[in-house]
Design a protein around this motif. Structure first.
Motif, PDB file in Angstrom:
ATOM      1  N   ASP A  40     -32.768 -47.827  73.568  1.00 23.30           N
ATOM      2  CA  ASP A  40     -33.289 -48.918  74.401  1.00 23.30           C
ATOM      3  C   ASP A  40     -32.360 -49.316  75.547  1.00 23.30           C
ATOM      4  O   ASP A  40     -32.799 -49.961  76.483  1.00 23.30           O
ATOM      5  N   ARG A  41     -31.098 -48.981  75.462  1.00 26.26           N
ATOM      6  CA  ARG A  41     -30.106 -49.273  76.513  1.00 26.26           C
ATOM      7  C   ARG A  41     -30.108 -50.746  76.939  1.00 26.26           C
ATOM      8  O   ARG A  41     -30.256 -51.070  78.109  1.00 26.26           O
ATOM      9  N   VAL A  42     -29.935 -51.614  75.965  1.00 24.16           N
ATOM     10  CA  VAL A  42     -29.959 -53.052  76.231  1.00 24.16           C
ATOM     11  C   VAL A  42     -28.599 -53.556  76.700  1.00 24.16           C
ATOM     12  O   VAL A  42     -27.576 -52.912  76.483  1.00 24.16           O
ATOM     13  N   ASP A  43     -28.618 -54.726  77.318  1.00 21.71           N
ATOM     14  CA  ASP A  43     -27.375 -55.343  77.782  1.00 21.71           C
ATOM     15  C   ASP A  43     -26.612 -55.994  76.636  1.00 21.71           C
ATOM     16  O   ASP A  43     -25.382 -55.933  76.595  1.00 21.71           O
ATOM     17  N   ILE A  44     -27.337 -56.649  75.724  1.00 18.80           N
ATOM     18  CA  ILE A  44     -26.707 -57.343  74.600  1.00 18.80           C
ATOM     19  C   ILE A  44     -27.314 -56.826  73.303  1.00 18.80           C
ATOM     20  O   ILE A  44     -28.525 -56.927  73.105  1.00 18.80           O
ATOM     21  N   ALA A  45     -26.475 -56.280  72.450  1.00 25.69           N
ATOM     22  CA  ALA A  45     -26.893 -55.838  71.115  1.00 25.69           C
ATOM     23  C   ALA A  45     -26.321 -56.837  70.120  1.00 25.69           C
ATOM     24  O   ALA A  45     -25.107 -57.020  70.036  1.00 25.69           O
ATOM     25  N   LEU A  46     -27.191 -57.484  69.366  1.00 27.34           N
ATOM     26  CA  LEU A  46     -26.812 -58.574  68.482  1.00 27.34           C
ATOM     27  C   LEU A  46     -27.263 -58.258  67.059  1.00 27.34           C
ATOM     28  O   LEU A  46     -28.450 -58.042  66.830  1.00 27.34           O
ATOM     29  N   PHE A  47     -26.324 -58.201  66.129  1.00 33.68           N
ATOM     30  CA  PHE A  47     -26.635 -57.915  64.724  1.00 33.68           C
ATOM     31  C   PHE A  47     -26.377 -59.183  63.934  1.00 33.68           C
ATOM     32  O   PHE A  47     -25.244 -59.629  63.818  1.00 33.68           O
ATOM     33  N   VAL A  48     -27.443 -59.784  63.391  1.00 36.92           N
ATOM     34  CA  VAL A  48     -27.365 -61.061  62.692  1.00 36.92           C
ATOM     35  C   VAL A  48     -27.594 -60.818  61.204  1.00 36.92           C
ATOM     36  O   VAL A  48     -28.596 -60.205  60.826  1.00 36.92           O
ATOM     37  N   ALA A  49     -26.677 -61.307  60.364  1.00 37.30           N
ATOM     38  CA  ALA A  49     -26.784 -61.074  58.921  1.00 37.30           C
ATOM     39  C   ALA A  49     -26.478 -62.343  58.136  1.00 37.30           C
ATOM     40  O   ALA A  49     -25.686 -63.177  58.566  1.00 37.30           O
ATOM     41  N   THR A  50     -27.108 -62.443  56.973  1.00 35.14           N
ATOM     42  CA  THR A  50     -26.867 -63.570  56.077  1.00 35.14           C
ATOM     43  C   THR A  50     -25.696 -63.282  55.151  1.00 35.14           C
ATOM     44  O   THR A  50     -25.526 -63.967  54.140  1.00 35.14           O
ATOM     45  N   CYS A  51     -24.913 -62.293  55.485  1.00 35.72           N
ATOM     46  CA  CYS A  51     -23.776 -61.881  54.662  1.00 35.72           C
ATOM     47  C   CYS A  51     -22.634 -61.501  55.592  1.00 35.72           C
ATOM     48  O   CYS A  51     -22.656 -61.830  56.770  1.00 35.72           O
ATOM     49  N   THR A  52     -21.668 -60.794  55.081  1.00 34.90           N
ATOM     50  CA  THR A  52     -20.561 -60.301  55.895  1.00 34.90           C
ATOM     51  C   THR A  52     -20.849 -58.862  56.321  1.00 34.90           C
ATOM     52  O   THR A  52     -21.833 -58.262  55.907  1.00 34.90           O
ATOM     53  N   PHE A  53     -19.971 -58.325  57.129  1.00 37.17           N
ATOM     54  CA  PHE A  53     -20.050 -56.936  57.565  1.00 37.17           C
ATOM     55  C   PHE A  53     -18.902 -56.174  56.913  1.00 37.17           C
ATOM     56  O   PHE A  53     -17.770 -56.683  56.855  1.00 37.17           O
ATOM     57  N   SER A  54     -19.189 -54.972  56.428  1.00 35.06           N
ATOM     58  CA  SER A  54     -18.108 -54.164  55.865  1.00 35.06           C
ATOM     59  C   SER A  54     -17.080 -53.892  56.963  1.00 35.06           C
ATOM     60  O   SER A  54     -17.384 -53.991  58.162  1.00 35.06           O
ATOM     61  N   ARG A  55     -15.882 -53.572  56.559  1.00 37.15           N
ATOM     62  CA  ARG A  55     -14.812 -53.293  57.522  1.00 37.15           C
ATOM     63  C   ARG A  55     -15.234 -52.179  58.480  1.00 37.15           C
ATOM     64  O   ARG A  55     -15.035 -52.266  59.695  1.00 37.15           O
ATOM     65  N   GLU A  56     -15.843 -51.112  57.942  1.00 38.43           N
ATOM     66  CA  GLU A  56     -16.274 -49.985  58.775  1.00 38.43           C
ATOM     67  C   GLU A  56     -17.431 -50.382  59.697  1.00 38.43           C
ATOM     68  O   GLU A  56     -17.471 -49.979  60.857  1.00 38.43           O
ATOM     69  N   ALA A  57     -18.366 -51.182  59.197  1.00 38.87           N
ATOM     70  CA  ALA A  57     -19.469 -51.646  60.048  1.00 38.87           C
ATOM     71  C   ALA A  57     -18.932 -52.475  61.213  1.00 38.87           C
ATOM     72  O   ALA A  57     -19.389 -52.326  62.354  1.00 38.87           O
ATOM     73  N   GLN A  58     -17.966 -53.351  60.949  1.00 39.54           N
ATOM     74  CA  GLN A  58     -17.385 -54.165  62.023  1.00 39.54           C
ATOM     75  C   GLN A  58     -16.635 -53.283  63.018  1.00 39.54           C
ATOM     76  O   GLN A  58     -16.706 -53.507  64.228  1.00 39.54           O
ATOM     77  N   ALA A  59     -15.949 -52.255  62.525  1.00 37.89           N
ATOM     78  CA  ALA A  59     -15.240 -51.336  63.421  1.00 37.89           C
ATOM     79  C   ALA A  59     -16.223 -50.609  64.346  1.00 37.89           C
ATOM     80  O   ALA A  59     -15.968 -50.464  65.547  1.00 37.89           O
ATOM     81  N   ILE A  60     -17.349 -50.177  63.806  1.00 40.74           N
ATOM     82  CA  ILE A  60     -18.373 -49.508  64.619  1.00 40.74           C
ATOM     83  C   ILE A  60     -18.950 -50.486  65.635  1.00 40.74           C
ATOM     84  O   ILE A  60     -19.160 -50.133  66.799  1.00 40.74           O
ATOM     85  N   ALA A  61     -19.192 -51.716  65.214  1.00 41.82           N
ATOM     86  CA  ALA A  61     -19.698 -52.734  66.130  1.00 41.82           C
ATOM     87  C   ALA A  61     -18.719 -52.951  67.281  1.00 41.82           C
ATOM     88  O   ALA A  61     -19.123 -52.997  68.449  1.00 41.82           O
ATOM     89  N   ASP A  62     -17.451 -53.058  66.960  1.00 46.71           N
ATOM     90  CA  ASP A  62     -16.435 -53.272  67.991  1.00 46.71           C
ATOM     91  C   ASP A  62     -16.383 -52.104  68.972  1.00 46.71           C
ATOM     92  O   ASP A  62     -16.280 -52.308  70.186  1.00 46.71           O
ATOM     93  N   LEU A  63     -16.465 -50.887  68.452  1.00 41.43           N
ATOM     94  CA  LEU A  63     -16.415 -49.693  69.304  1.00 41.43           C
ATOM     95  C   LEU A  63     -17.641 -49.559  70.193  1.00 41.43           C
ATOM     96  O   LEU A  63     -17.549 -49.059  71.314  1.00 41.43           O
ATOM     97  N   SER A  64     -18.793 -50.000  69.700  1.00 40.98           N
ATOM     98  CA  SER A  64     -20.042 -49.801  70.443  1.00 40.98           C
ATOM     99  C   SER A  64     -20.502 -51.049  71.204  1.00 40.98           C
ATOM    100  O   SER A  64     -21.546 -51.022  71.857  1.00 40.98           O
ATOM    101  N   GLY A  65     -19.745 -52.119  71.114  1.00 38.73           N
ATOM    102  CA  GLY A  65     -20.092 -53.326  71.855  1.00 38.73           C
ATOM    103  C   GLY A  65     -21.189 -54.164  71.222  1.00 38.73           C
ATOM    104  O   GLY A  65     -21.820 -54.978  71.891  1.00 38.73           O
ATOM    105  N   VAL A  66     -21.423 -53.980  69.930  1.00 37.62           N
ATOM    106  CA  VAL A  66     -22.418 -54.793  69.226  1.00 37.62           C
ATOM    107  C   VAL A  66     -21.771 -56.118  68.832  1.00 37.62           C
ATOM    108  O   VAL A  66     -20.675 -56.142  68.275  1.00 37.62           O
ATOM    109  N   ILE A  67     -22.460 -57.212  69.121  1.00 36.49           N
ATOM    110  CA  ILE A  67     -21.994 -58.536  68.738  1.00 36.49           C
ATOM    111  C   ILE A  67     -22.494 -58.813  67.322  1.00 36.49           C
ATOM    112  O   ILE A  67     -23.696 -58.714  67.063  1.00 36.49           O
ATOM    113  N   THR A  68     -21.590 -59.145  66.417  1.00 35.17           N
ATOM    114  CA  THR A  68     -21.987 -59.445  65.046  1.00 35.17           C
ATOM    115  C   THR A  68     -22.019 -60.949  64.826  1.00 35.17           C
ATOM    116  O   THR A  68     -21.184 -61.687  65.362  1.00 35.17           O
ATOM    117  N   VAL A  69     -23.001 -61.383  64.040  1.00 32.39           N
ATOM    118  CA  VAL A  69     -23.128 -62.780  63.641  1.00 32.39           C
ATOM    119  C   VAL A  69     -23.229 -62.767  62.121  1.00 32.39           C
ATOM    120  O   VAL A  69     -24.244 -62.339  61.564  1.00 32.39           O
TER     121      VAL A  69
END
Length: 121
Positions: free
Chosen positions: A74-103
């Motif tokens: 989709d090539r969006v400007d803002i990628a936002l991943f919203v969860a009712t829990c935490t993110f695994s260490r590896e998931a957060q690392a991938i988010a940081d590398l790919s510019g995904v904002i985690t909530v």
């Protein structure tokens, strides 16, 4: 709250924070993106919502799927991943590398209580 109610709740938060063109996608054809929207200044937004109970965390596979969909498909400007829990260490690392904002759960509670997300301003 069901996962459908959770997605609608996040869509309502986007609208409250000034997003327009908020669309909740159909579950079977969402390509890993639950909601699309536009910020007040016109940036495109893609949102993935995960409603997980207890001590579960978002695994890296879920983050990889969303990052690929939001950035490559989709090539969006803002990628936002919203969860009712935490993110695994590896998931957060991938988010940081790919510019995904985690909530995570704590940030979601604050957002739900009225705090605006910085990334949507």
């Amino acid at each position: 709250m069901t996962w459908q109610a959770f997605v609608r709740h996040v869509a309502d938060l986007l609208r409250r924070d000034g997003c327009t063109d908020v669309v909740v996608r159909q579950a079977r054809s969402d390509r890993g993106i639950d909601i699309t929207a536009r910020t007040a200044d016109g940036r495109s937004v893609a949102v993935q919502c995960k409603n997980r109970a207890g001590r579960a965390s978002v695994p890296s596979a879920d983050m990889q799927k969303f990052a690929g969909a939001a950035r490559a498909v989709d090539r969006v400007d803002i990628a936002l991943f919203v969860a009712t829990c935490t993110f695994s260490r590896e998931a957060q690392a991938i988010a940081d590398l790919s510019g995904v904002i985690t909530v995570n759960r704590d940030e979601l509670e604050a957002w739900s209580a009225g705090v605006r997300l910085k990334t949507l301003r």
